[in-house]
Structure formats: C-alpha cells, structure tokens
Write a protein that holds these residues in place. Structure first.
Motif, mmCIF file in Angstrom:
data_model
loop_
_atom_site.group_PDB
_atom_site.id
_atom_site.type_symbol
_atom_site.label_atom_id
_atom_site.label_comp_id
_atom_site.label_asym_id
_atom_site.label_seq_id
_atom_site.Cartn_x
_atom_site.Cartn_y
_atom_site.Cartn_z
ATOM 1 N N ILE A 172 0.872 -1.183 0.000
ATOM 2 C CA ILE A 172 0.000 0.000 0.000
ATOM 3 C C ILE A 172 0.903 1.225 0.000
ATOM 4 O O ILE A 172 1.747 1.396 0.892
ATOM 5 C CB ILE A 172 -0.941 0.034 1.227
ATOM 6 N N HIS A 173 0.734 2.067 -0.999
ATOM 7 C CA HIS A 173 1.493 3.318 -1.092
ATOM 8 C C HIS A 173 0.471 4.456 -1.020
ATOM 9 O O HIS A 173 -0.125 4.835 -2.028
ATOM 10 C CB HIS A 173 2.272 3.375 -2.415
ATOM 11 N N PRO A 174 0.235 5.026 0.163
ATOM 12 C CA PRO A 174 -0.884 5.961 0.335
ATOM 13 C C PRO A 174 -0.610 7.402 -0.079
ATOM 14 O O PRO A 174 -1.543 8.171 -0.299
ATOM 15 C CB PRO A 174 -1.163 5.883 1.830
ATOM 16 N N GLY A 175 0.649 7.784 -0.165
ATOM 17 C CA GLY A 175 0.977 9.183 -0.396
ATOM 18 C C GLY A 175 1.042 9.573 -1.856
ATOM 19 O O GLY A 175 1.093 8.739 -2.755
ATOM 20 N N MET A 176 1.036 10.882 -2.089
ATOM 21 C CA MET A 176 1.169 11.423 -3.424
ATOM 22 C C MET A 176 1.566 12.892 -3.301
ATOM 23 O O MET A 176 1.489 13.479 -2.225
ATOM 24 C CB MET A 176 -0.133 11.288 -4.206
ATOM 25 N N ALA A 177 1.959 13.495 -4.409
ATOM 26 C CA ALA A 177 2.444 14.877 -4.374
ATOM 27 C C ALA A 177 1.330 15.897 -4.254
ATOM 28 O O ALA A 177 1.587 17.074 -4.005
ATOM 29 C CB ALA A 177 3.273 15.159 -5.625
ATOM 30 N N GLY A 178 0.085 15.487 -4.462
ATOM 31 C CA GLY A 178 -1.024 16.415 -4.325
ATOM 32 C C GLY A 178 -1.538 16.983 -5.627
ATOM 33 O O GLY A 178 -2.334 17.923 -5.631
ATOM 34 N N SER A 179 -1.110 16.409 -6.753
ATOM 35 C CA SER A 179 -1.568 16.905 -8.052
ATOM 36 C C SER A 179 -2.988 16.448 -8.376
ATOM 37 O O SER A 179 -3.581 16.901 -9.351
ATOM 38 C CB SER A 179 -0.614 16.442 -9.150
ATOM 39 N N ALA A 180 -3.522 15.551 -7.577
ATOM 40 C CA ALA A 180 -4.891 15.057 -7.782
ATOM 41 C C ALA A 180 -5.508 14.760 -6.417
ATOM 42 O O ALA A 180 -4.822 14.779 -5.387
ATOM 43 C CB ALA A 180 -4.878 13.804 -8.648
ATOM 44 N N LEU A 181 -6.807 14.493 -6.405
ATOM 45 C CA LEU A 181 -7.459 14.114 -5.166
ATOM 46 C C LEU A 181 -7.007 12.723 -4.746
ATOM 47 O O LEU A 181 -6.758 11.857 -5.577
ATOM 48 C CB LEU A 181 -8.988 14.130 -5.349
ATOM 49 N N ASN A 182 -6.931 12.522 -3.451
ATOM 50 C CA ASN A 182 -6.514 11.230 -2.908
ATOM 51 C C ASN A 182 -7.631 10.680 -2.033
ATOM 52 O O ASN A 182 -8.577 11.373 -1.668
ATOM 53 C CB ASN A 182 -5.225 11.395 -2.101
ATOM 54 N N TRP A 183 -7.512 9.411 -1.719
ATOM 55 C CA TRP A 183 -8.412 8.740 -0.784
ATOM 56 C C TRP A 183 -8.174 9.296 0.617
ATOM 57 O O TRP A 183 -7.025 9.622 0.968
ATOM 58 C CB TRP A 183 -8.076 7.253 -0.802
ATOM 59 N N PRO A 184 -9.199 9.389 1.461
ATOM 60 C CA PRO A 184 -8.975 9.811 2.850
ATOM 61 C C PRO A 184 -8.043 8.846 3.576
ATOM 62 O O PRO A 184 -8.061 7.636 3.334
ATOM 63 C CB PRO A 184 -10.383 9.783 3.459
#
Length: 250
Positions: free
Chosen positions: A93-105
């Motif tokens: 599971i890789h939950p993070g991202m740079a914020g360029s799109a919406l993510n799961w809570p």
C-alpha cells in the motif's frame, strides 16, 4: 511538458526537428513541428498522447508505431527476508502522493490495512508522504502484520519489492505506474476531476484496475471544494468495494 528554457535551448542549438505540443506561447516560437493536442479533455491516456505526438511530428501514419507500455523488471535478487517478507505473500500500500490530484482519505487506507487480513501489508512512501504516513503509522505501531518500508528502499529495491508482491494499491502517483509496469496486479484510486481522471492518467499494464467515485464531477481542472455538490466524493470509493475487487482478483 518541456519548460520554455529547454525549448529555447533546442532552438538555439539548431536542432533540426523540434517536436512538441502547441500549448504554451513558447511552443509556437521554438518548435518547428508543433502539434496541437487538447490533453485537458482527457479522452485518452498520456501514453497514447505521446505516441500520437511522435507519429504526427515525425510524419508516421496514425497507429504506425506499435503501442507498448513501460516494462520494468529488476534483475537483482534481493533477500527480502530481511524485511520478513515472502514472495507473493504480501500486499503493498502506497498511500501518499504529491497532491496533483485528489486522494483517498487517510482513514480509508487505515481501514483497508486493518481489514486486509489475508496478506502481510507493506507500506511504502517517501518523506513527502509524511502527512499520510504519520497517522497510519500511529495506528499500527509494532503490528505483526504491517511493515513500514517508507524511505528505506532504493530504486532497485523498490522495483523488486513491487514485482514480487501479490498486489499493489496506490493513488495517482509514480509508484502505481512502476507497479503496473512490472506486471503485478495493480489497483489505483482516482479522482473524478476531468484532468485527473484515469482515462488520461491511469496505470498501463495487463493487470490493472482503477476505482473512481461515481459522480458527475463539475470540476475540469481542479476540485471545486465546498462549492461542489459532491464535496468529499473520494469517500464514495468504499473500502469494502476495493477489498472485494482487489482480493477476489488475487
């Protein structure tokens, strides 16, 4: 997506064929084979947009170039037992991202990790993902079935861990595409905003599946926030649905 200064350098270096999308002021000045593309309409994948750019820019016929997505495989044989892992018996599971799109809570990632009892869970990430990782880590301190490998893997080790997993779950971020390129079953969480949709940014591979909130999103370039009638729509991607789809597929 070349910046203006790179396009200028190509022009000044007198590169004879300069292909690029006509989308910015400098692309009209510095590309001599600029191609008009409306990528913001998100009607096809970035892979297809790029193939089309090359075909049109170099004078090939449409679809003349054979389509092939990126394929990665680590030839190195790391001993993953040092992380108490066995091949195909863990789920990444890789939950993070740079914020360029919406993510799961974050809560949804926590619930999924908590209920995916069939596999050892591996959580990956980098320092930029700390906003997600801190809360998740606090829920699973010393948990025997959850291993945190965030900021502990180099590039080769990451590819090796991904390709030997039973499956990988991530939002719209680079690790999702790396996982898909290894051929491992890959599951992506995607936003319904027009320019963020999986039709454009989805993982390319033989064993991929994406989850998107089933709403008619009014946002074209970004989420409208509380002005949107579907605010917090990412919560509509239910943990149970992802669990069923992912683990039935495995």
């Amino acid at each position: 997506h070349a910046p203006w200064w790179l396009a200028l350098l190509l022009f000044l270096a007198r590169i004879p064929v300069r292909v690029g999308p006509k989308s910015q002021w400098y692309s009209f000045l510095f590309y001599n084979r600029g191609i008009r593309q409306k990528r913001s309409e998100s009607i096809q994948s970035e892979l297809e947009y790029n193939y089309s750019l090359v075909e049109q820019g170099l004078g090939f016929a449409d679809q003349e170039m054979g389509r092939q997505s990126l394929r990665l495989h680590s030839e190195k044989n790391f001993d993953i037992r040092k992380w108490n892992l066995e091949k195909q018996k863990y789920f990444v599971i890789h939950p993070g991202m740079a914020g360029s799109a919406l993510n799961w809570p974050i809560r949804n990632y926590i619930d999924l990790i908590d209920h995916a009892i069939r596999f050892q869970k591996i959580v990956t990430g980098t320092k930029t993902d700390e906003d997600f990782l801190t809360e998740i880590r606090s829920q699973f301190v010393n948990h025997p079935r959850v291993t945190f490998l965030d900021s502990k893997l180099n590039g080769d080790e990451l590819i090796f861990v991904l390709q030997n997993a039973a499956g990988v779950l991530a939002p719209s971020t680079g690790v999702l595409h790396l996982a898909a390129s290894t051929g491992v079953p890959t599951f992506g969480i995607y936003s319904p905003v027009k320019v963020q949709r999986p039709e454009r940014w989805g993982p390319q591979g033989a064993h991929t599946q994406v989850f998107v909130p089933e709403v008619l999103c009014p946002g074209e370039f970004e989420c409208l926030g509380r002005a949107c009638p579907h605010f917090n729509c990412m919560e509509l991607v239910r943990v149970d649905d992802v669990l069923k789809a992912a683990f039935l597929a495995l």
